[in-house]
Scaffold this active site. Structure first.
Site, mmCIF file in Angstrom:
data_model
loop_
_atom_site.group_PDB
_atom_site.id
_atom_site.type_symbol
_atom_site.label_atom_id
_atom_site.label_comp_id
_atom_site.label_asym_id
_atom_site.label_seq_id
_atom_site.Cartn_x
_atom_site.Cartn_y
_atom_site.Cartn_z
ATOM 1 N N LYS A 294 -9.377 -2.547 -17.708
ATOM 2 C CA LYS A 294 -10.135 -3.352 -18.673
ATOM 3 C C LYS A 294 -11.142 -4.205 -17.919
ATOM 4 O O LYS A 294 -10.777 -5.101 -17.176
ATOM 5 C CB LYS A 294 -9.190 -4.244 -19.482
ATOM 6 C CG LYS A 294 -9.894 -5.262 -20.376
ATOM 7 C CD LYS A 294 -8.918 -6.281 -20.955
ATOM 8 C CE LYS A 294 -9.636 -7.431 -21.654
ATOM 9 N NZ LYS A 294 -8.690 -8.472 -22.124
ATOM 10 N N ASP B 34 -15.908 -12.488 -22.276
ATOM 11 C CA ASP B 34 -15.299 -12.356 -23.596
ATOM 12 C C ASP B 34 -15.560 -13.614 -24.418
ATOM 13 O O ASP B 34 -14.908 -14.642 -24.227
ATOM 14 C CB ASP B 34 -13.795 -12.114 -23.464
ATOM 15 C CG ASP B 34 -13.126 -11.919 -24.814
ATOM 16 O OD1 ASP B 34 -13.843 -11.613 -25.782
ATOM 17 O OD2 ASP B 34 -11.893 -12.060 -24.886
ATOM 18 N N LYS C 238 -14.130 -17.504 -29.659
ATOM 19 C CA LYS C 238 -13.252 -18.444 -28.975
ATOM 20 C C LYS C 238 -13.860 -19.847 -29.097
ATOM 21 O O LYS C 238 -15.013 -20.057 -28.740
ATOM 22 C CB LYS C 238 -13.106 -18.072 -27.499
ATOM 23 C CG LYS C 238 -12.362 -16.783 -27.243
ATOM 24 C CD LYS C 238 -12.275 -16.504 -25.753
ATOM 25 C CE LYS C 238 -11.606 -15.168 -25.458
ATOM 26 N NZ LYS C 238 -10.178 -15.156 -25.770
ATOM 27 N N ASP D 33 -12.033 -11.914 -17.409
ATOM 28 C CA ASP D 33 -11.343 -10.954 -18.273
ATOM 29 C C ASP D 33 -11.537 -9.516 -17.790
ATOM 30 O O ASP D 33 -11.095 -8.577 -18.424
ATOM 31 C CB ASP D 33 -11.841 -11.105 -19.717
ATOM 32 C CG ASP D 33 -10.776 -10.718 -20.746
ATOM 33 O OD1 ASP D 33 -9.607 -10.576 -20.355
ATOM 34 O OD2 ASP D 33 -11.119 -10.561 -21.920
ATOM 35 N N ASP E 85 -11.202 -10.493 -31.038
ATOM 36 C CA ASP E 85 -10.810 -11.052 -29.746
ATOM 37 C C ASP E 85 -9.693 -10.241 -29.100
ATOM 38 O O ASP E 85 -9.267 -10.536 -27.988
ATOM 39 C CB ASP E 85 -10.381 -12.516 -29.910
ATOM 40 C CG ASP E 85 -10.399 -13.280 -28.598
ATOM 41 O OD1 ASP E 85 -11.023 -12.795 -27.638
ATOM 42 O OD2 ASP E 85 -9.789 -14.361 -28.531
ATOM 43 N N GLU F 65 -10.086 -7.242 -27.987
ATOM 44 C CA GLU F 65 -11.053 -6.183 -27.653
ATOM 45 C C GLU F 65 -10.637 -5.337 -26.462
ATOM 46 O O GLU F 65 -11.081 -4.200 -26.305
ATOM 47 C CB GLU F 65 -12.427 -6.806 -27.389
ATOM 48 C CG GLU F 65 -12.660 -7.376 -26.001
ATOM 49 C CD GLU F 65 -11.725 -8.525 -25.629
ATOM 50 O OE1 GLU F 65 -11.373 -8.640 -24.443
ATOM 51 O OE2 GLU F 65 -11.340 -9.305 -26.519
ATOM 52 N N ARG G 219 -7.875 -3.808 -25.567
ATOM 53 C CA ARG G 219 -7.179 -2.552 -25.876
ATOM 54 C C ARG G 219 -8.134 -1.523 -26.446
ATOM 55 O O ARG G 219 -7.945 -0.319 -26.295
ATOM 56 C CB ARG G 219 -6.021 -2.825 -26.827
ATOM 57 C CG ARG G 219 -6.403 -3.306 -28.213
ATOM 58 C CD ARG G 219 -5.317 -4.097 -28.904
ATOM 59 N NE ARG G 219 -5.082 -5.372 -28.222
ATOM 60 C CZ ARG G 219 -4.204 -6.271 -28.633
ATOM 61 N NH1 ARG G 219 -3.470 -6.050 -29.724
ATOM 62 N NH2 ARG G 219 -4.042 -7.393 -27.977
#
Length: 513
Positions: A260, A265, A272, A283, A343, A345, A347
């Site tokens: 990932k 993010d 957020k 992230d 949020d 995202e 996966r």
């Protein structure tokens, strides 16, 4: 500059007599009556007026020691059942900071281990801890020059240390820290790809970059949904990065990893707020670790092991084109996914890559699939600073998760396994016939029951791996690795140094086995 190269010296007396080393660092449980003369006498004399010896980190200058600067780094107790080799890692890391402050540039590291099996890699772990403290962020090196990393060579006295393994591991960890710890513009998706191209030049790792937007939209529809709001900004456009190592000769096993790489993010439409966006340039820690692991593989070029890694480098931006909750998107596998929260995202960007690798795995020899991600706050809540492992039935039956736990303990990269349960699969089931799968609930994972376990069920279904579990005709082992709690030091995603987890554990379990 790069990581400090380890120089292994087998004989302690030879090392201590060498005046070219400008600092002596001793990592041990105790320091009195365990070292040769005249060093032992020097420490005894020091202990007469300094009660810190054996109790806390300390340093002093002695004209009777060839290296003059002396740092004593005690590891504390090692006999309790919960003690582990991280005490050596921590002690060496603290000592490195003292060495830097003293102005030394060529330190000699002496590790006095013990005969307990749990500490068999104390020398290697001490070197890795020492090197961890020396790393400075990529942007800092580019702005201030390589002099901010003045130590390029570390001498290590050791009978049990493989210098090639140590160098390869730290080389990979250095790459992982660079990629994870760099700010979102300097390591935007195209820059992430460029760093990988440069890193694997003149190695046996083949690098393939997918940077055509229509291709990404067609072949990686879930990834594309997350990237949609970033596409109009060219420097933020997504990349799919493939790193492939094929050994000469026969292949005995195949490792297939998805990382990932959310370079920033914002949370997307589920923005957020309350200061929680700070630190989200990290992230991409899962992708960074995957690339770092591939660097270690490239350095060692192991026989019999094929390794394929795919990285989703994406910015989850906010804007008019942002994807939103309630959208239904058909992934690469044909599974229709209803978005529960933008949020969640990570996966999504891994799903299509995992689906493609699942197809490839059917033609590979003894494949083992992984996803590696800073995925859920729940993982950090559940297992603290440890890496969380969630296996499918095939992996659990073969003991791969437990192997990672065992090797992680030996190499100061601890992991804990979490069972995948039927409730996880129920959690992501569709609520209507309009879709096949729910990506997530709309609450924070940290306060969601089984918040780090159910994403593995989602990834299994969305990639088609649920059709290849323990009782199916073509079983494929799969481990989801969540480093949300272990990916940075102290759990500080804004300021903590990246830890490079789980490179050590992967190396110990599958490369150095």
């Amino acid at each position: 500059m790069s990581y400090p190269t380890p120089m292994v010296i087998a004989n302690l007396a030879t090392a201590l007599s060498d005046k070219s080393w400008d600092a002596l660092v001793i990592v041990a449980e105790k320091f009195l009556d365990v070292l040769p003369e005249p060093l032992n006498e020097v420490i005894k004399n020091q202990a007469e007026f300094d009660l810190r010896i054996n109790k806390e980190l300390m340093s002093f200058i002695s004209e009777d020691v060839n290296q003059r600067r002396v740092v004593l780094a005690p590891v504390g107790q090692t006999s309790r059942y919960f003690d582990d080799v991280r005490s050596y890692y921590d002690a060496a890391k603290k000592a490195a900071s003292v060495v830097l402050n003293m102005g030394a540039k060529k330190p000699l590291l002496v590790v006095l281990g013990n005969d307990k099996a749990a500490y068999q890699h104390a020398e290697l772990v001490s070197y890795l801890g020492f090197a961890q403290a020396l790393w400075q962020p990529l942007e800092a090196r580019e702005a201030l020059g390589d002099l901010i990393e003045p130590i390029s060579l570390v001498g290590i006295v050791g009978q049990h240390l493989d210098g090639a393994n140590a160098a390869a591991l730290e080389s990979g960890r250095y790459v992982a820290r660079d990629l994870c710890g760099t700010e979102p513009e300097r390591m935007a998706p195209p820059q992430f790809a460029e760093y990988c191209i440069e890193t694997f030049e003149r190695t046996d790792v083949e690098v393939t970059i997918t940077d055509d937007m229509p291709t990404i939209q067609a072949e990686y529809p879930l990834l594309w949904a997350v990237a949609r709001a970033s596409v109009e900004v060219k420097r933020h456009q997504p990349r799919v990065i493939r790193l492939e190592y094929t050994p000469p000769g026969a292949v005995d096993k195949t490792l297939m990893l998805v990382g990932k790489g959310i370079v920033y993010d914002t949370g997307g439409a589920d923005l957020k707020t309350g200061g929680h966006m700070a630190g989200m340039s990290r992230d991409k820690g899962g992708a960074a670790a995957v690339a770092g692991f591939m660097k270690t593989v490239a350095e060692l070029a192991p026989l019999g092991i094929k390794v394929v890694a795919e990285i989703a480098a994406v910015r989850n931006s906010i804007g008019a084109e942002a994807f939103v909750s309630d959208e239904i998107i058909t992934g690469h596998s044909g599974v229709r996914v209803r978005i529960g929260n933008t949020d969640a995202e990570g996966r999504l960007v891994m799903a299509d890559l995992l689906s493609k690798l699942r197809e490839e795995a059917l033609d590979e020899i003894n494949p083992l699939l992984f996803t590696v991600a800073t995925l859920t706050g729940h993982a950090a809540r559940s297992v603290g600073p440890y890496t969380a492992l969630v296996e499918n039935g095939v992996s659990r039956a073969k003991g791969f998760g437990e192997l990672l736990v065992q090797q992680g303990d030996l190499l100061a990269d601890p992991c804990e396994t979490s069972r995948s349960r039927r409730e996880d699969y129920t959690f992501v089931q569709p609520r209507t016939k309009a879709d096949d799968l729910l990506s997530s609930n709309n609450g924070p994972s940290a306060v969601t029951a089984r918040g780090h376990q159910f994403p593995m069920a989602f990834l299994s279904i969305v990639s088609g791996l649920d059709k290849h579990d323990v009782n199916d005709d073509q079983p494929l082992p799969y481990i989801h690795i969540d480093i949300a709690g272990s990916g940075v030091e102290g759990g500080d995603w804004q300021h903590g140094k990246p830890s490079a987890a789980p490179i050590n554990a992967l190396f110990g379990a599958f490369i150095n086995a």
